[in-house]
Design a protein around this motif. Structure first.
Motif, short mmCIF file in Angstrom:
data_model
loop_
_atom_site.label_atom_id
_atom_site.label_comp_id
_atom_site.label_asym_id
_atom_site.label_seq_id
_atom_site.Cartn_x
_atom_site.Cartn_y
_atom_site.Cartn_z
N PRO A 162 0.80 -1.13 -0.03
CA PRO A 162 0.07 0.05 -0.08
C PRO A 162 0.74 1.31 0.13
O PRO A 162 1.91 1.16 0.35
CB PRO A 162 -0.87 -0.15 1.05
CG PRO A 162 0.08 -1.02 2.14
CD PRO A 162 0.67 -1.99 1.14
N ASP A 163 0.20 2.39 -0.53
CA ASP A 163 0.87 3.69 -0.52
C ASP A 163 0.77 4.28 1.00
O ASP A 163 -0.38 4.67 1.61
CB ASP A 163 0.28 4.36 -1.55
CG ASP A 163 0.93 5.81 -1.39
OD1 ASP A 163 1.84 6.30 -0.88
OD2 ASP A 163 0.29 6.64 -2.31
N SER A 180 1.48 6.79 2.08
CA SER A 180 0.91 8.29 2.28
C SER A 180 -0.57 8.42 2.85
O SER A 180 -0.89 9.71 3.07
CB SER A 180 1.08 9.00 0.80
OG SER A 180 0.24 8.71 -0.15
N ARG A 181 -1.43 7.47 2.69
CA ARG A 181 -2.68 7.77 3.34
C ARG A 181 -2.45 7.80 4.62
O ARG A 181 -3.47 8.28 5.48
CB ARG A 181 -3.53 6.44 2.97
CG ARG A 181 -2.89 4.91 3.75
CD ARG A 181 -3.23 3.92 3.12
NE ARG A 181 -3.20 2.47 3.73
CZ ARG A 181 -3.86 1.92 4.83
NH1 ARG A 181 -4.82 2.32 4.97
NH2 ARG A 181 -3.20 0.79 5.07
N SER A 217 8.43 2.23 5.54
CA SER A 217 7.76 2.45 4.12
C SER A 217 6.48 2.07 4.12
O SER A 217 5.73 2.81 3.61
CB SER A 217 8.75 1.43 3.38
OG SER A 217 7.94 1.58 1.99
N GLY A 269 4.62 5.02 5.48
CA GLY A 269 4.82 6.39 4.62
C GLY A 269 5.46 7.40 5.71
O GLY A 269 5.32 8.75 5.70
#
Length: 238
Positions: free
Chosen positions: A48-49, A51-52, A202, A205
């Motif tokens: 997953p990203d 940044s969420r 990571s 994020g």
């Protein structure tokens, strides 16, 4: 199948995927995927990203802060306490969690249940009076004695661990203006179960504060080893 002989005369049978099924060729060279792809290729492909988990603060996006170190006993918890003190002066609600812990204690959560959390969680939660978050979400993965064996045996999966970290981070982030995380040991600790510090940073994020020991030669050597691992997982060292 592959039989591995252990000390003491006992043995354990482990199953390994055939090399031909995971390797590819490039101009006659055999190309092996990195460890994470071998451990759980489907899950890693959908990583997953992180940044969420970024929060909007004062018109800017505030990333979580992940405090890691080049080895044990160089002041990681002390730096976490100092950062927490500073963040408390700037934000109304500061979240804290230790995604992967080793030494644990028993505490009671808000429902009166006895659970295990990393020992540093108690110190931070009680000293800074973090009443807006519960113990349930502050220490999602604990690695006590025997945990690695269970992971190798398949009783604990990488997916379940990642789910626990994501769920904990989701709860703490939703209740907080900014989130501070503390790692354990050096950046590669936890690699045997697929959750080292760099990978977790990571996943959520986070920017990393990397605490190094004093000195020159050995200090820079250790710093470089940890920095390259962070770079591998696209973690920005602040």
């Amino acid at each position: 199948m592959m039989n591995i002989q252990r000390l003491g005369g006992t043995s354990r049978t482990l199953t390994f995927r055939a090399l031909s099924s995971i390797a590819s060729t490039d101009g006659g060279r055999v190309v092996i995927p990195r460890y994470d792809s071998l451990a759980e290729p489907t899950r890693w492909a959908k990583f997953p990203d992180g940044s969420r988990f970024w929060k909007s603060a004062n018109g800017k996006l505030q990333r979580p802060i992940f405090v890691a170190a080049t080895r044990q006993h160089v002041g990681k918890t002390t730096c976490s306490l100092a950062l927490m003190s500073g963040l408390k002066k700037r934000f109304n609600k500061v979240g804290f969690l230790k995604p992967v812990g080793q030494q644990h204690v028993e505490v009671q959560n808000s429902r009166g249940q006895t659970i295990r959390v990393d020992k540093d969680i108690c110190l931070v939660k009680e000293h800074f009076k973090l009443d807006h978050i519960d113990y349930d979400h502050m220490s999602p993965v604990i690695i006590p004695a025997g945990y690695t064996k269970k992971f190798i045996d398949g009783e604990i999966t990488l997916s379940s661990q990642i789910h626990d970290v994501e769920s904990a981070m989701e709860n703490v982030a939703n209740a907080s203006d900014v989130v501070l995380c503390e790692g354990t040991g050096h950046c590669a600790v936890g690699s045997i179960v697929g959750l080292n510090n760099a990978k977790v940073a990571s996943l959520i994020g986070a920017d990393m504060v990397l605490v190094a020991n004093g000195g020159l030669g050995s200090a820079f050597d250790e710093l470089e080893l940890n920095r390259v691992l962070c770079q591998h997982y696209n973690v920005r060292v602040a």
